[in-house]
Design a protein around this motif. Structure first.
Motif, PDB file in Angstrom:
ATOM      1  N   ASN A  90       2.996 -12.870 -11.464  1.00 31.30           N
ATOM      2  CA  ASN A  90       4.231 -13.267 -11.082  1.00 31.30           C
ATOM      3  C   ASN A  90       5.113 -11.877 -10.643  1.00 31.30           C
ATOM      4  N   GLU A  91       4.888 -10.685 -11.371  1.00 28.31           N
ATOM      5  CA  GLU A  91       6.146 -10.219 -11.117  1.00 28.31           C
ATOM      6  C   GLU A  91       5.560  -9.820  -9.897  1.00 28.31           C
ATOM      7  N   VAL A  92       3.978  -9.166  -9.384  1.00 30.07           N
ATOM      8  CA  VAL A  92       3.377  -9.087  -8.117  1.00 30.07           C
ATOM      9  C   VAL A  92       4.416  -9.411  -6.764  1.00 30.07           C
ATOM     10  N   ASN A 272       6.992   1.426  -3.465  1.00 26.96           N
ATOM     11  CA  ASN A 272       5.961   0.506  -4.528  1.00 26.96           C
ATOM     12  C   ASN A 272       4.630  -0.292  -4.540  1.00 26.96           C
ATOM     13  N   ILE A 273       3.586   0.583  -4.302  1.00 28.68           N
ATOM     14  CA  ILE A 273       2.563   0.317  -3.857  1.00 28.68           C
ATOM     15  C   ILE A 273       1.487   0.099  -5.778  1.00 28.68           C
ATOM     16  N   PRO A 277      -0.358  -4.381  -7.364  1.00 28.17           N
ATOM     17  CA  PRO A 277      -1.696  -4.198  -7.461  1.00 28.17           C
ATOM     18  C   PRO A 277      -2.160  -5.361  -6.827  1.00 28.17           C
ATOM     19  N   GLY A 278      -3.164  -5.200  -5.676  1.00 26.01           N
ATOM     20  CA  GLY A 278      -3.881  -6.183  -5.409  1.00 26.01           C
ATOM     21  C   GLY A 278      -3.620  -6.534  -3.675  1.00 26.01           C
ATOM     22  N   ILE A 279      -2.005  -5.665  -3.454  1.00 30.47           N
ATOM     23  CA  ILE A 279      -1.345  -5.843  -2.440  1.00 30.47           C
ATOM     24  C   ILE A 279      -2.028  -4.420  -1.403  1.00 30.47           C
ATOM     25  N   SER A 280      -2.517  -4.646  -0.180  1.00 26.42           N
ATOM     26  CA  SER A 280      -2.595  -3.951   0.781  1.00 26.42           C
ATOM     27  C   SER A 280      -1.470  -4.179   2.281  1.00 26.42           C
ATOM     28  N   ASP A 351      -7.868   5.494  -5.424  1.00 27.98           N
ATOM     29  CA  ASP A 351      -7.364   5.424  -7.323  1.00 27.98           C
ATOM     30  C   ASP A 351      -6.910   4.455  -7.883  1.00 27.98           C
ATOM     31  N   SER A 352      -5.866   4.515  -8.939  1.00 24.85           N
ATOM     32  CA  SER A 352      -5.721   3.128  -9.495  1.00 24.85           C
ATOM     33  C   SER A 352      -4.290   2.723  -8.929  1.00 24.85           C
ATOM     34  N   LYS A 353      -4.149   3.520  -8.131  1.00 25.45           N
ATOM     35  CA  LYS A 353      -2.422   3.446  -7.591  1.00 25.45           C
ATOM     36  C   LYS A 353      -2.849   2.936  -5.923  1.00 25.45           C
ATOM     37  N   GLY A 354      -3.790   2.331  -6.080  1.00 24.75           N
ATOM     38  CA  GLY A 354      -4.260   2.133  -4.606  1.00 24.75           C
ATOM     39  C   GLY A 354      -3.887   3.025  -3.299  1.00 24.75           C
ATOM     40  N   ARG A 355      -4.149   4.264  -3.981  1.00 17.89           N
ATOM     41  CA  ARG A 355      -4.109   5.348  -2.440  1.00 17.89           C
ATOM     42  C   ARG A 355      -5.619   5.772  -2.461  1.00 17.89           C
TER      43      ARG A 355
END
Length: 935
Positions: A90-92, A272-273, A277-280, A351-355
């Motif tokens: 919801n937040e994402v 804000n990545i 999470p899950g967004i690319s 990584d866990s931050k999507g980088r």
């Protein structure tokens, strides 16, 4: 002792296993205790992802390689369903859509509950259906009655629902949101979609009438969206949820949420990545049309996968992603699988931050094949430009002038203010290849590249939906508008006469008009000025478009001399030759629109079927159960239908009126109704059902039941000019693979040389066409053109009145002319509505007002009510080929409501000049041609 035990082989094996187990235990202890923390951190901070790489769509180029449709890079936002934390979705979702909105970027929104302008909540399905009903005047009408009303309104004769729907869908810009499937027949499709959507979200059948706001709150609870979120915020969350849900069976594939977003939005998402999470964000190619509107109706446009048949084919069968864009019309649709290409992928470590940490594997996407067309970009551009400019001059009474001629469209008879659309087709006579094809008005396919907005879509709709000839930018007139050919058909009748043995020098005396069965068939000159053309042979008759000559020729009777012609002629012979020239067939051009109209050659059988269908519609409307005689037959709907079928079965026999009266009594029609029905059935239908001399006369001058498209007429001209050789019409030259350079050619396809007794007869026909431009009525258009051309004008009659934008306002504005007052009409309207509560027709204000006017003033008929509406103008045809002495191109011009055939002349002329290179710039002579409109 220990050593002795080692001598035992069994003990040695046990000892070996013990040592191995101890080593494994020690290694596990080291991994789990000593190095465990490091490995735990690595597992938490490293994620493997497969990122799809969309293949660039294949390019479309003209015959010389000029780019017509290419690609440009863009940023696409995607969400991986299996990577998003359900506790944070919801937040994402809210954060992502807020970023996009702040930067003015569009995103996919398919959630069907919205808040309307008046603050109420509604399903988009209901909104769309109500808007459709309002547009077509069907408020309060069920699906079955709406379907039958559409059939009646547009003259659809087919009784089978499937056939009738096909005919309706072929009508420009008409939508028919009514299911004809057996299980859901006569249900509105928006109602069915709404029920399917509710069911997919767990709503039970008894809940299908749930209010939109109640459904919204139920889903809000289901998705655990806190009350702290406003309606707008909660809806944004549901927009993302809806996208994810719709692709749930492809959960490992990304879902596209937005395409072609701005660099500013990309920067904010990247910043804000860690909170998304899950967004690319990926770089993808999107369609780009560098020439804008050029050749739009050939190229077609793109759109999202939306319809069920598209989902079944592209997503389930061909494994497209739910967010993919596909070709919807034109070549983009026809060659979708060729242009699509093969998607690639990247297997990466993040990584866990999507980088991105490392690219482990990459499979490059393979671009779609390049499609090379037969059209000439420059000729296409000139064709569209001239069509637009000449139409504007015709509408406004302006002047169109180039080096090759000056034409002014002035005076009351010259201005045609409704000439706002048109089409032109140019074919290579020797190959059947399309050199240019234009339809006006047109549109910019770039609007559709990532999904068209509601506002842009609305701008492409006709201003007046009820007006069938209102300009429609999305309509490909060249392929989908089939009308009478008018005098452009006379060459075929002349050819048949020659084939049957008539000398081209045989002269017929024009006496102005011919009387047949109480009807007068006049030559156009007689109808205009009461003059005649005297004796004329075939070439003269083509040049002067002599109706009298072709009436005589088609019927095999010399009315000028009062004797039969020395040849045999019949409707069957005329129809046979017409079909030989392909006028009853689709040309085969590789364009989906969604379907090319085949036009239609009149036929004796079809006329009977058409009249029967009209009679059935009449009886369905007029014959009521109370018209049945209860002493002879039960007053039931079943018996009414049975009687209608019996009456229709008599059409081929066409019994005398006396016989018909007796039969009507026998089958159970009330005595007092028998005479009325018998007269209408006998004289308005049965007597009109069989082919007559009048039908043959209309056939001979391209009127009546003929209906052909511009592309068919261009093909007809090509066959005339090319000694009878008929080619498959094509707009594609070849495709070329980007991967390995493989070329697939679309060779010229000769269908046949049409069967003629003497091909020299074609020379006699084209000689008359040359005279049309050399000494005939169109010579003023070509007297400066240094290229001899052959052509023929045509005027196709369009009967009827133009429907006003607002029927009620039209009626109110003319009440005094009808001899009624507004007060009296409104009172009668209320009375009619009250007494006809169960009749859905009386929920349409325009219908009720018409009925009220006729009740208040019984002397007023429907034709009196409509008499102040504007009449439709005629269709303009201008067809032919050039050069006359060495035919290379065939041209067909059609201008709906153009008024007079000659008005297509300047368009024809300028296309010939462009094709022949007359507009090329020469350094020694200033040959640059500037086409312009003069006030």
């Amino acid at each position: 002792m220990f050593l002795k035990k080692l001598n035992d082989r069994y003990n040695v094996i046990i000892l070996g296993f013990a040592i191995i187990i101890i080593v494994i235990i020690l290694r596990l202890a080291n991994l789990m205790i000593v190095e465990g923390q490091d490995y735990r951190e690595q597992s938490e901070n490293r994620i493997f992802k497969n990122i799809p790489i969309s293949a660039p769509r294949g390019e479309i180029r003209d015959r010389y390689g000029k780019l017509l449709a290419g690609n440009r890079p863009s940023f696409t936002v995607q969400i991986m369903r299996n990577e998003i934390d359900s506790n944070k979705i919801n937040e994402v979702s809210l954060k992502l859509l807020n970023i996009l909105e702040e930067n003015g970027d569009k995103y996919t929104d398919e959630f069907p509950i919205v808040q309307t302008e008046n603050g109420e909540y509604a399903f988009t399905y209901d909104i769309n259906l109500d808007k459709w009903k309002e547009t077509y005047g069907f408020i309060g009408i069920d699906g079955k009655e709406a379907f039958n009303s559409l059939k009646e309104r547009y003259g659809i004769k087919e009784e089978d629902p499937y056939e009738a729907q096909i005919k309706l869908i072929e009508i420009p810009d008409i939508t028919v949101p009514i299911s004809i499937k057996e299980s859901t027949r006569w249900r509105y499709t928006d109602e069915l979609k709404k029920e399917d959507w509710l069911q997919s979200h767990g709503f039970k059948t008894e809940e299908f009438n749930i209010k939109a706001i109640d459904a919204f709150h139920k889903l809000r609870t289901k998705y655990d969206i806190p009350d702290s979120y406003s309606f707008e915020e909660a809806r944004k969350i549901m927009v993302v949820r809806e996208q994810i849900r719709s692709s749930s069976y492809l959960q490992y594939n990304p879902v596209k949420l937005a395409q072609d977003i701005s660099p500013r939005a990309v920067a904010q998402i990247e910043e804000n990545i860690s909170d998304l999470p899950g967004i690319s964000v990926n770089i993808e190619s999107i369609r780009y049309y560098p020439e804008g509107e050029l050749a739009a109706h050939l190229l077609g446009y793109l759109g999202k996968i939306a319809q069920q048949h598209e989902i079944d084919k592209y997503i389930k069968e061909l494994k497209y992603l739910p967010g993919d864009i596909i070709g919807k019309t034109g070549l983009e649709h026809k060659f979708e699988e060729v242009l699509k290409g093969t998607d690639g992928y990247q297997k990466v470590l993040v990584d866990s931050k999507g980088r991105l940490m490392e690219v482990l594997e990459k499979q490059e996407a393979i671009p779609g094949e390049t499609l090379y067309l037969s059209i000439d970009n420059d000729l296409q551009k000139k064709t569209e430009e001239v069509l637009k400019d000449v139409l504007h001059a015709i509408q406004t009474g302006g002047t169109y002038e180039t080096r090759w001629g000056k034409n002014t469209f002035t005076g009351t008879s010259g201005i045609r203010k409704n000439a706002k659309s048109g089409a032109v087709v140019v074919l290579d006579i020797k190959t059947g290849k399309v050199l240019s094809l234009a339809s006006y008005p047109t549109y910019d396919p770039n609007l559709f590249a990532t999904g068209i907005s509601g506002a842009d879509w609305q701008s492409l709709m006709p201003e007046n939906e009820r007006d069938l000839l209102a300009p429609r930018p999305l309509l490909n007139i060249a392929l989908s508008t089939a009308v009478q050919p008018g005098s452009t058909f006379k060459m075929l009748v002349g050819l048949v006469g020659l084939e049957q043995g008539l000398s081209p020098n045989y002269k017929i005396l024009d006496k102005g008009y011919i009387k047949v069965g109480g009807h007068s068939f006049g030559n156009w000159l007689w109808n205009q000025r009461g003059s005649t053309m005297g004796y004329q042979n075939l070439s003269d008759a083509i040049r002067d478009s002599n109706n009298y000559y072709f009436y005589s020729l088609a019927t095999g009777y010399d009315y000028g001399a009062g004797k039969p012609l020395p040849i045999k002629m019949s409707p069957e012979i005329l129809i046979d030759y017409t079909k030989r020239f392909g006028l009853n067939d689709r040309t085969g051009i590789e364009i989906d629109i969604p379907r090319e109209k085949s036009g239609g050659v009149p036929s004796i059988e079809r006329k009977m079927d058409t009249v029967k269908a009209m009679l059935r519609n009449y009886l369905n409307r007029q014959l009521k159960i109370e018209d049945l005689n209860p002493a002879k037959i039960g007053q039931t709907e079943e018996n009414v239908n049975e009687i209608i079928n019996q009456i229709l079965s008599w059409a081929d026999e066409n019994p005398s009126r006396g016989t018909l009266v007796n039969r009507m009594k026998e089958i159970g029609i009330r005595e007092e109704k028998v005479d009325l029905y018998s007269d209408v059935i006998k004289y308005n239908y049965f007597n009109q059902a069989k082919w007559s001399i009048a039908d043959t006369m209309n056939f001979s001058i391209g009127q009546g039941e003929h209906s052909y498209t511009p592309i068919q007429m261009a093909n007809f001209m090509a066959i005339l000019a090319n000694d009878g050789y008929k080619y498959k019409v094509s707009v594609v030259d070849k495709t070329k693979s980007i991967e390995d350079g493989t070329v697939t050619n679309f060779p010229v396809e000769l269908i046949e040389r049409i069967e003629l007794k003497n091909y020299a007869h074609l020379d006699e026909i084209t000689k008359g066409m040359y005279e049309v431009t050399a000494t005939g009525s169109t010579r003023m258009y070509f007297n400066k053109l240094p290229i001899p051309v052959a052509a023929k004008t045509g005027t196709a009659q369009k009967s009827g009145k133009i429907p006003p934008l607002d029927e009620v306002e039209y009626l109110k504005g003319n009440l005094s002319r009808y001899g009624v007052s507004l007060h009296a009409v409104e009172e009668k309207m209320q009375e009619l509505k009250e007494s006809n509560k169960n009749n859905t027709k009386y929920r349409d204000d325009a219908f009720v007002m018409r009925e009220a006017i006729k009740k208040v003033n019984p002397n007023i008929k429907d034709r009196d009510i409509d008499q102040y509406k504007e009449n439709y103008d005629n269709f303009t045809w201008f067809t032919g080929f050039a050069p006359y002495d060495d035919p290379q191109i065939a041209i067909a011009v059609l201008l709906p409501q153009g008024g007079t055939g000659g008005y297509g002349g300047p368009i024809f002329r300028e296309i010939v000049a462009e094709y022949m290179g007359l507009n090329a710039t020469n350094e020694n002579e200033n040959l640059t041609i500037e086409s312009r409109l003069l006030p």
